[in-house]
Design a protein around this motif. Structure first.
Motif, PDB file in Angstrom:
ATOM      1  N   GLN A   1      12.436  12.371  -0.076  1.00 34.36           N
ATOM      2  CA  GLN A   1      13.262  11.625  -1.428  1.00 34.36           C
ATOM      3  C   GLN A   1      11.466  12.474  -2.190  1.00 34.36           C
ATOM      4  O   GLN A   1       9.991  11.384  -1.785  1.00 34.36           O
ATOM      5  N   VAL A   2      11.810  12.867  -3.940  1.00 33.48           N
ATOM      6  CA  VAL A   2      10.701  12.822  -4.485  1.00 33.48           C
ATOM      7  C   VAL A   2      11.083  11.963  -5.438  1.00 33.48           C
ATOM      8  O   VAL A   2      11.546  11.198  -5.997  1.00 33.48           O
ATOM      9  N   ASN A   3       9.347  11.025  -5.972  1.00 31.47           N
ATOM     10  CA  ASN A   3      10.338  10.105  -7.076  1.00 31.47           C
ATOM     11  C   ASN A   3       8.982  10.029  -7.927  1.00 31.47           C
ATOM     12  O   ASN A   3       8.323  10.231  -7.916  1.00 31.47           O
TER      13      ASN A   3
ATOM     14  N   LEU B   1       0.985  -1.207  -0.367  1.00 36.66           N
ATOM     15  CA  LEU B   1      -0.063  -0.187  -0.280  1.00 36.66           C
ATOM     16  C   LEU B   1       0.409   0.939  -0.272  1.00 36.66           C
ATOM     17  O   LEU B   1       0.215   2.377   0.457  1.00 36.66           O
ATOM     18  N   SER B   2       1.632   0.966  -0.123  1.00 39.06           N
ATOM     19  CA  SER B   2       3.431   2.262   0.185  1.00 39.06           C
ATOM     20  C   SER B   2       3.589   2.352  -1.770  1.00 39.06           C
ATOM     21  O   SER B   2       3.358   2.050  -2.633  1.00 39.06           O
ATOM     22  N   GLY B   3       5.247   3.312  -1.280  1.00 41.45           N
ATOM     23  CA  GLY B   3       5.763   3.851  -2.491  1.00 41.45           C
ATOM     24  C   GLY B   3       5.993   2.693  -2.780  1.00 41.45           C
ATOM     25  O   GLY B   3       6.675   2.736  -3.803  1.00 41.45           O
ATOM     26  N   VAL B   4       6.243   2.182  -2.602  1.00 43.46           N
ATOM     27  CA  VAL B   4       7.568   0.677  -2.145  1.00 43.46           C
ATOM     28  C   VAL B   4       7.027  -0.892  -2.566  1.00 43.46           C
ATOM     29  O   VAL B   4       7.304  -1.420  -2.915  1.00 43.46           O
TER      30      VAL B   4
ATOM     31  N   TYR C   1       6.633  11.031  -1.984  1.00 44.84           N
ATOM     32  CA  TYR C   1       7.448  11.242  -1.513  1.00 44.84           C
ATOM     33  C   TYR C   1       7.229  10.908  -0.231  1.00 44.84           C
ATOM     34  O   TYR C   1       6.753  10.913   0.512  1.00 44.84           O
ATOM     35  N   THR C   2       8.524  11.092   0.387  1.00 46.02           N
ATOM     36  CA  THR C   2       8.366  10.080   1.527  1.00 46.02           C
ATOM     37  C   THR C   2      10.170  11.377   2.575  1.00 46.02           C
ATOM     38  O   THR C   2      10.933  11.761   1.926  1.00 46.02           O
TER      39      THR C   2
ATOM     40  N   ALA D   1      12.509   3.004  -1.995  1.00 44.99           N
ATOM     41  CA  ALA D   1      12.816   2.524  -1.435  1.00 44.99           C
ATOM     42  C   ALA D   1      13.426   3.970  -0.013  1.00 44.99           C
ATOM     43  O   ALA D   1      13.350   4.379  -0.487  1.00 44.99           O
ATOM     44  N   HIS D   2      12.758   3.529   1.066  1.00 48.18           N
ATOM     45  CA  HIS D   2      12.565   4.708   2.132  1.00 48.18           C
ATOM     46  C   HIS D   2      14.349   4.486   2.343  1.00 48.18           C
ATOM     47  O   HIS D   2      14.903   3.269   2.297  1.00 48.18           O
TER      48      HIS D   2
END
Length: 381
Positions: A325-327, A129-132, A304-305, A142-143
């Motif tokens: 961090q922007v992806n 459910l995350s950006g990873v 965005y993390t 990844a964070h």
């Protein structure tokens, strides 16, 4: 006539048995080209151009099997290998089946019980459910240092794991991993988690704890200390007396768009990381992500993390580092099995002595900033 009838019944029974018992070979190959604007190599630093393997999804092949035992019971197994497509080498610290290796029983009514090398419930329930997520950025997104293991830098050995069946959208599970050592508590792990899905809404939470993973039982216990460092993701995840990670996430689908938010808190006690002398290292990760399907073939994604860190007992580095961090990502699918992608990542770090280090970038920057751009292709079978 009777012989024909008997033959027809036999053929039908054989076909049904074949359908109920199966062994499947599957896999994924992810290869690409990457540019990183600033990487330190020894005493020099500068731009780095490199080929990649598994920038989004780790390249792998595996075998999964299922046998119908009757009464709603099925014997199951999975053997899954990770490898580097650029040089053919084994991944996960040169394991033959480093991604997964387990056997167990699945009940249609009560759930699944498995034993072997497996994922924890952060990976199973929260990370998707995350950006990873493997359907978004995964490795590249990844964070910092994969501190919460959303990118599964390590798997859990010696694990007995239970996952419930789906109860009207609700699933839960628990995992315990043995140290396989006379000191029962040294290098063991446990994890619990739950997820609820209802139409467009998904909510999940999970917890993972590793005890004594920096001990001398690293090659026989629940965690292999060398595995994380071998994956090039920072190498400090397992260098602690106790590691605890709690996380929760939510996402919501609205038409072609999926919006999600994930939070994780990771704490490492008794660590030597960042110049800390048997101190405490803490990360709080806030992950906002979105996916949007422009057409059936073209999809865009972004995340965005913000990571808030704290390091105790350190003289070399600042006590309160921060990472932003922007992806960005674009994926074009030729079919269900084959696609091409482009990604861009930017990280900015603050705090005395800290430099940017995007996961899988090829190395740390010499400054507080780092930019990565990747183009690649994935093929599934």
């Amino acid at each position: 006539m009777k012989r024909i009838a008997v033959l027809a019944i036999s053929v039908a029974a054989t076909t049904a048995a074949h359908a109920q018992n199966s062994v499947t070979l599957y896999g994924l190959i992810d290869a690409g080209l990457m540019y990183t604007n600033n990487v330190v190599k020894g005493t020099s630093h500068g731009s780095l151009f490199q080929t990649t393997s598994g920038e989004i999804n780790g390249s792998r092949f595996g075998i999964r099997g299922s046998e119908d035992l009757g009464g709603g019971l099925h014997a199951i197994f999975v053997l899954e290998n990770g490898f580097n497509v650029q040089n053919g080498k084994l991944a996960q610290n040169s394991r033959l089946f480093g991604r997964q290796a387990f056997v167990g029983i699945r009940s249609d009514m009560f759930g699944t019980l498995t034993l072997g090398r497996q994922y924890d419930f952060l990976t199973d329930f929260v990370a998707p459910l995350s950006g990873v997520s493997g359907t978004l950025g995964d490795t590249g997104f990844a964070h910092p240092f994969d501190n919460d293991n959303f990118d599964h830098s390590f798997r859990i050995n010696n694990a007995i794991k239970y996952t419930s069946t789906d109860y009207h959208g609700f699933k839960f599970g628990g995992l315990y991993a043995f140290s396989n050592n006379q000191n029962f508590a040294n290098n063991r792990a446990y994890s619990v988690g739950a997820i609820y899905s209802s139409g467009p809404l998904n909510i999940a939470a999970a917890y993972l704890q590793l005890n004594g993973s920096n001990s001398t039982t690293a090659t026989t216990g629940a965690i292999d200390t060398a595995e994380s460092a071998a994956n090039g993701t920072g190498g400090f995840q397992l260098g602690a007396e106790v590691q605890r990670t709690a996380a929760a996430a939510i996402n919501y689908s609205y038409g072609p768009a999926v919006v999600g938010f994930a939070y994780s808190h990771s704490q490492f006690q008794g660590t030597q990381s960042f110049g800390s002398n048997n101190g405490t290292l803490r990360f709080d990760n806030y992950d906002l992500n979105v996916k949007y399907a422009i057409t059936h073939a073209l999809a865009l994604g972004a995340s965005y993390t913000y990571t808030d860190g704290h390091v105790s007992q350190t003289t070399t580095f600042g006590a309160d580092p921060k990472w932003n961090q922007v992806n960005l990502q674009a994926v074009y699918s030729f079919s269900k099995r084959t696609d091409v992608y482009a990604e861009a990542m930017y990280q900015h770090t603050t705090g005395h002595g800290y430099v940017a280090f995007i996961n899988n970038s090829g190395g740390a920057s010499s400054t507080a900033n780092q930019v990565v751009g990747t183009v690649g292709m994935r093929a599934r079978f």
